[in-house]
Design an enzyme around this catalytic site. Structure first.
Site, PDB file in Angstrom:
ATOM      1  N   HIS A   9       0.842  -1.202   0.000  1.00  0.00           N
ATOM      2  CA  HIS A   9       0.000   0.000   0.000  1.00  0.00           C
ATOM      3  C   HIS A   9       0.879   1.255   0.000  1.00  0.00           C
ATOM      4  O   HIS A   9       1.695   1.444   0.910  1.00  0.00           O
ATOM      5  CB  HIS A   9      -0.882  -0.022   1.251  1.00  0.00           C
ATOM      6  N   HIS A  51      -0.558  10.968  -2.237  1.00  0.00           N
ATOM      7  CA  HIS A  51      -1.877  10.660  -1.690  1.00  0.00           C
ATOM      8  C   HIS A  51      -2.723  11.901  -1.440  1.00  0.00           C
ATOM      9  O   HIS A  51      -3.883  11.972  -1.855  1.00  0.00           O
ATOM     10  CB  HIS A  51      -1.729   9.871  -0.386  1.00  0.00           C
TER      11      HIS A  51
HETATM   12  O1  G3P Z   1      -6.629   1.799  -3.008  1.00  0.00           O
HETATM   13  C1  G3P Z   1      -6.851   1.400  -1.701  1.00  0.00           C
HETATM   14  C2  G3P Z   1      -6.598   2.500  -0.701  1.00  0.00           C
HETATM   15  O2  G3P Z   1      -5.348   3.079  -0.985  1.00  0.00           O
HETATM   16  C3  G3P Z   1      -7.657   3.557  -0.692  1.00  0.00           C
HETATM   17  O3  G3P Z   1      -7.503   4.522   0.309  1.00  0.00           O
HETATM   18  O4  G3P Z   1      -6.814   6.691   1.214  1.00  0.00           O
HETATM   19  O5  G3P Z   1      -5.237   4.780   1.315  1.00  0.00           O
HETATM   20  O6  G3P Z   1      -5.710   5.888  -0.856  1.00  0.00           O
HETATM   21  P1  G3P Z   1      -6.268   5.513   0.504  1.00  0.00           P
HETATM   22 MG    MG Z   2      -4.633   4.668  -2.293  1.00  0.00          MG
END
Ligand code: G3P
Ligand code: MG
Length: 248
Positions: A9, A51
């Site tokens: 992630h 992000h």
């Molecule tokens: O794509 C999954 C996840 O990354 C979505 O939430 O806020 O971590 O980008 P966020």
């Molecule tokens: Mg994400």
């Protein structure tokens, strides 16, 4: 399997500053085969990996990304907030991130962070342009977004693109909405997932991916519900475990 069982992630964001080239490398170093990163546009329309709408949390700069261009974004340090070991990391241009992903032989889930309908179309066009320039293999790219317009635009530009619907909690008409978008997978917050929904998603023939899962023990039952994969900041805690063995 559309993507991988264990997806880093924002790269591997427990091992390096999120959404940097260092985070992508760190993911590959612990054995990850797919990474998720977030894409946004600079003021000059250049897609970058970041992000937040603003640079404040993850760099030494301030203000919205839209206040930067491809020349000025490189002046920001995106590593020192995390650790001195990463001083000098930058917010990567999407082109740089894709080149690294290719070099490392990884798959990529690109999450398109778009605020509104018009921005979604511009972002999708820019991202699809970079994907095409990088000649990313079709089966190693999955595009997702909370913003349906970003997915509609992406698919309009490339009918063969793999699309994932991203929801915190699945909406009432999720089957219809996924079908309308031509999605191959559903991505959701694991804390809102129930066994009934997971079973229905799998019965609908869709991939099921959960974010952001950092506790292997707590997630154990979910694998039994048919979840295909997880987005995790801590891939090192999952890879090599019984949960992941033989299921890539
Ligand atoms: O794509 C999954 C996840 O990354 C979505 O939430 O806020 O971590 O980008 P966020
Ligand atoms: Mg994400």
């Amino acid at each position: 399997m559309i993507a991988a069982r264990i997806i880093g992630h924002r790269g591997a964001s427990s091992l390096a500053p999120e959404n940097t080239l260092a985070a992508i490398r760190a993911a590959a170093e612990v054995g990850v085969r797919w990474v998720e990163i977030d894409a946004r546009l600079l003021g000059d329309g250049t897609p970058v990996v970041h992000h937040d709408e603003c640079v404040d949390r993850c760099t030494d700069g301030t203000g919205p990304l839209s206040g930067y261009d491809s020349a000025t974004i490189g002046r920001l340090d995106a590593g020192s907030w995390y650790s001195h070991a990463f001083i000098g990391e930058r917010i990567p241009l999407l082109a740089e991130a894709l080149a690294l992903v290719r070099e490392l032989g990884l798959g990529i889930n690109l999450e398109l962070k778009a605020g509104d309908h018009c921005g979604a179309r511009r972002l999708a066009e820019a991202v699809l342009g970079e994907l095409s320039a990088a000649a990313m293999p079709r089966e190693r790219v999955l595009v997702s977004s909370f913003e349906p317009a970003a997915l509609t635009s992406s698919r309009a530009q490339n009918r063969g693109l793999l699309i994932g619907c991203l929801w915190s909690r699945l909406p009432a008409r999720w089957r219809r909405r996924a079908a309308d978008l031509g999605a191959v997978s559903v991505h959701c917050d694991w804390r809102h997932l129930t066994e009934r929904i997971a079973t229905a998603v799998k019965q609908a023939g869709l991939g099921l991916y959960c974010y952001t899962v950092n506790d292997p023990q707590a997630f154990l039952p979910y694998w039994g519900w048919g979840v295909d994969g997880i987005f995790t900041d801590r891939p090192q805690d999952f890879l090599g475990s019984d949960q992941a063995a033989g299921l890539e």
